[in-house]
Design an enzyme around this catalytic site. Structure first.
Site, short mmCIF file in Angstrom:
data_model
loop_
_atom_site.label_atom_id
_atom_site.label_comp_id
_atom_site.label_asym_id
_atom_site.label_seq_id
_atom_site.Cartn_x
_atom_site.Cartn_y
_atom_site.Cartn_z
N ASP A 188 -3.05 4.97 -2.47
CA ASP A 188 -4.16 5.49 -1.68
C ASP A 188 -4.56 6.90 -2.15
O ASP A 188 -3.70 7.74 -2.41
CB ASP A 188 -3.66 5.55 -0.22
N GLU A 194 -6.69 3.75 -5.79
CA GLU A 194 -7.97 3.93 -5.12
C GLU A 194 -8.60 5.13 -5.81
O GLU A 194 -8.28 6.28 -5.52
CB GLU A 194 -7.76 4.22 -3.64
N HIS A 233 -11.34 -2.78 3.47
CA HIS A 233 -11.23 -2.39 4.87
C HIS A 233 -12.03 -1.13 5.21
O HIS A 233 -12.01 -0.69 6.35
CB HIS A 233 -9.75 -2.18 5.22
N ASP A 234 -12.66 -0.53 4.20
CA ASP A 234 -13.46 0.68 4.43
C ASP A 234 -14.95 0.45 4.22
O ASP A 234 -15.74 1.35 4.50
CB ASP A 234 -13.03 1.79 3.46
N ASP A 259 0.88 -1.17 0.00
CA ASP A 259 0.00 0.00 0.00
C ASP A 259 0.92 1.22 0.00
O ASP A 259 1.94 1.23 0.68
CB ASP A 259 -0.87 0.00 1.26
C1 GLC Z 1 -8.07 5.58 2.10
C2 GLC Z 1 -7.98 4.37 3.01
C3 GLC Z 1 -8.73 4.67 4.27
C4 GLC Z 1 -8.12 5.91 4.92
C5 GLC Z 1 -8.07 7.09 3.94
C6 GLC Z 1 -7.24 8.22 4.43
O1 GLC Z 1 -9.37 5.81 1.72
O2 GLC Z 1 -8.49 3.24 2.34
O3 GLC Z 1 -8.72 3.57 5.15
O4 GLC Z 1 -8.88 6.27 6.05
O5 GLC Z 1 -7.49 6.69 2.71
O6 GLC Z 1 -5.88 7.89 4.47
#
Ligand code: GLC
Length: 585
Positions: free
Chosen positions: A241, A303, A365-366, A139
């Site tokens: 991310d 993402e 995970h979100d 990641d």
């Molecule tokens: C991404 C991650 C999430 C995190 C956010 C801020 O969306 O998947 O878990 O809270 O970034 O870093």
């Protein structure tokens, strides 16, 4: 980003005071070959056919009894992943972090947090993975660091510090007023006043996550060197991310105000000047060329919570020189069993003008887990199989989330004092946070489901583990796990599922999603029929126009069982939430 964040996160602006973990840089990275490997890139790269599996490292396997999962725990489960049929694992952040956002607040990009192990453990994971043909994807969190990162400590120390411009510092509009109306994704103003230098810094997420200034070439180089550090250690790529948030309007225009207020009392705004700025694409091209310095066709996964497929398509790059696999949140967020919605989105991404490879997932995970998000409360196990079939039979590169293969469900905390995720602590009881989808992997029926020997794991093991666990399901041919294994095996063994075109069928059907996977001129095609309704449905397929001569399909996988006698193409009945995958000739 996470769909539900749009609704819940605005609550969080106040500082979250969690202890800072030490950021320890461990031994130098292997030297970068510095050579562009693009000319020797494969025409049919591995990531087009790989099945990727997301591991939330805190929750997969604890090897040292401290209640938190770790790298050696993951290594000890590689054989399980190989038997399941996984080709690559993406591991959520394991960098040193104060854990305000559970690792998405990085305080050192070239080290491993001691909580998860050491760099030597990481190297062993990569090499053990290699022996089993399982690649490791890191990641990578480029938009922001932790406020405990040494870069930020320097940057905030004085206005003349050489790293001042590594972050976004501005004067207030007037005393006590932030520079403009930009809002944090996690709520309220995106500007935090810092009394050390009497300026504000910008944070798209928590206040403890200051945004890096990607207009500064030194920042870019430092981050690209961090990528090289891991590529040199043999990682197969990165899940990047929050990429669309890298740039903000340098002129600080106010974002447009929309009618109404969000759940936490802020005016609704359009993130026009802080999201998806065109400058992002140059950075993605640069990241891609860093990846191309290394052999092995490293993959970049973004993402990319884009508003539609047209925007998503831009992430591939106009010359296919940016992201190979932009995560498709459009598919992930359909959030209901709707054959027309899935059909429309599958068709649209399949025809994307960049010719890019689609990348689908349903859980992460979100997001609340798919078992209950798509389940109707009665047929959830059957619906879990239906969603698995959808994920694993299109031509997209699929992404699984640990535990979906055993039907893990979202298990929210029941008491506020048990909540770990800060947004759950702040939003309780309306918002319980993301703990529910991050509970420990359910391996067996021993204490803590075989996840840990600790007195108390960091999150409790759900009661459903008594029935839904790897050991029990491996012995049950009708389990969700056995179904995933069969599907993954068929995906590997059937050339049409691997390479075939996606051809939608019966396109007006409101309940049944069906399509062919067909390899031109070669062998059998694969027919996929998914009944997304609670009633049996009968479909009439006229596949002669697609070159199919036989009148019935040969079942490869079905649930509930559909015998060959019933697989008559002209009159094909699929049970409620039924799945049929068969070959046609
Ligand atoms: C991404 C991650 C999430 C995190 C956010 C801020 O969306 O998947 O878990 O809270 O970034 O870093």
């Amino acid at each position: 980003m996470l769909n539900r964040a749009k609704f819940i996160f605005p609550l969080v602006t106040i500082g979250l005071c969690l202890a800072a973990g030490p950021g320890r840089t461990q031994q130098a990275p292997p030297k970068s070959p510095k050579a562009e490997h693009a000319p020797e890139k494969a025409l049919d790269p591995w990531w087009k056919h790989a099945v990727i599996y997301e591991i939330y490292p805190r929750s997969f396997q604890d090897s040292n009894g401290d209640g938190v999962g770790d790298i050696n725990g993951i290594t000890s489960r590689l054989d399980y992943l190989r038997e399941l049929g996984i080709d690559a694992i993406w591991i959520s952040p394991m960098y040193p972090s104060p854990l305000v956002d559970f690792g998405y607040d990085v305080s050192d990009y070239t080290a491993i947090d001691p909580l998860y192990g050491t760099l030597a453990d990481f190297d062993r994971l990569v090499s053990e993975g290699k022996k089993r043909n399982i690649r490791v994807i890191m990641d990578f969190v480029p938009n922001h660091t932790s406020d405990q990162h040494a870069w930020f400590a320097e940057s905030r120390s004085s206005r003349t510090n050489p790293k001042r411009d590594w972050y976004i510092w501005r004067d207030g509009k007037e005393p006590g007023q932030p520079p403009n109306n930009w809002q944090s994704w996690f709520g309220h103003s995106a500007w935090k006043f810092d009394p050390i230098t009497n300026q504000y810094y910008y944070h798209h997420f928590y206040t403890e996550q200051p945004d890096l200034n990607w207009r500064n070439p030194q920042v870019r180089n430092a981050m690209y060197d961090a990528m090289r550090f891991w590529l040199g250690r043999g990682v197969a790529g990165f899940r990047i991310d929050a990429v669309s948030r890298l740039f903000e309007d340098p002129n600080l225009h106010d974002d447009p105000i929309l009618p109404g207020k969000n759940a936490y009392g802020d005016p609704n705004i359009a993130h026009k000047y802080t999201d998806n700025l065109p400058e992002v694409h140059q950075v993605l091209r640069e990241m891609r060329s860093v990846a191309n310095e290394y052999p092995g066709d490293a993959v970049l996964i973004s993402e990319a919570d884009e508003p539609n497929i047209a925007e998503l398509t831009k992430m591939y790059g106009s010359k296919n020189d940016e992201i190979q696999l932009p995560m498709d949140f459009q598919i992930a967020d359909v959030n209901k069993l709707s054959a027309p919605d899935f059909r429309r989105l599958l068709d649209e991404i399949d025809r994307n003008p960049a010719g890019g490879q689609p990348h689908y997932f349903f859980s992460n995970h979100d997001q609340p887990r798919q078992w209950d998000r798509y389940g109707d409360g009665v047929h959830n196990d059957q619906i879990a199989k239906l969603m698995a079939a959808l994920l694993l039979t299109t031509r997209a590169t699929p992404l699984l989330y640990y535990g979906e293969e055993i039907g893990m469900r979202t298990t929210d905390p029941v008491r506020k004092e048990d909540v770990q995720d800060p947004i759950g602590q702040l939003g309780w009881p309306q918002e319980k946070g993301r703990d529910g989808e991050r509970t420990p992997m359910q391996w067996d029926t021993s204490k803590d489901a075989g996840f840990s020997t600790a007195e108390r794991p960091w999150l409790p093991v759900p009661p459903s583990s008594a029935e839904y666990n790897v050991k029990a399901e491996a012995q049950d041919p009708n389990s969700i796990l056995s179904f995933y294994k069969r599907l993954l095996a068929v995906r590997r063994s059937e050339p049409a599922l691997r390479d075939g075109k996606y051809l939608p069928l019966d396109q007006g059907n409101p309940d049944v999603l069906s399509f062919l996977r067909k390899t031109p001129g070669k062998g059998d095609s694969i027919l996929v029929v998914l009944n997304m309704s609670a009633e049996p449905r009968t479909v009439s397929f006229a596949l002669d126009v697609r070159g199919v001569r036989e009148a019935t399909a040969r079942p490869l996988i079905s649930a509930p069982k559909i015998a060959r006698e019933s697989a008559v193409l002209a009159h094909f009945t699929v049970p409620a939430f039924g799945v049929f995958i068969g070959s046609v000739h």
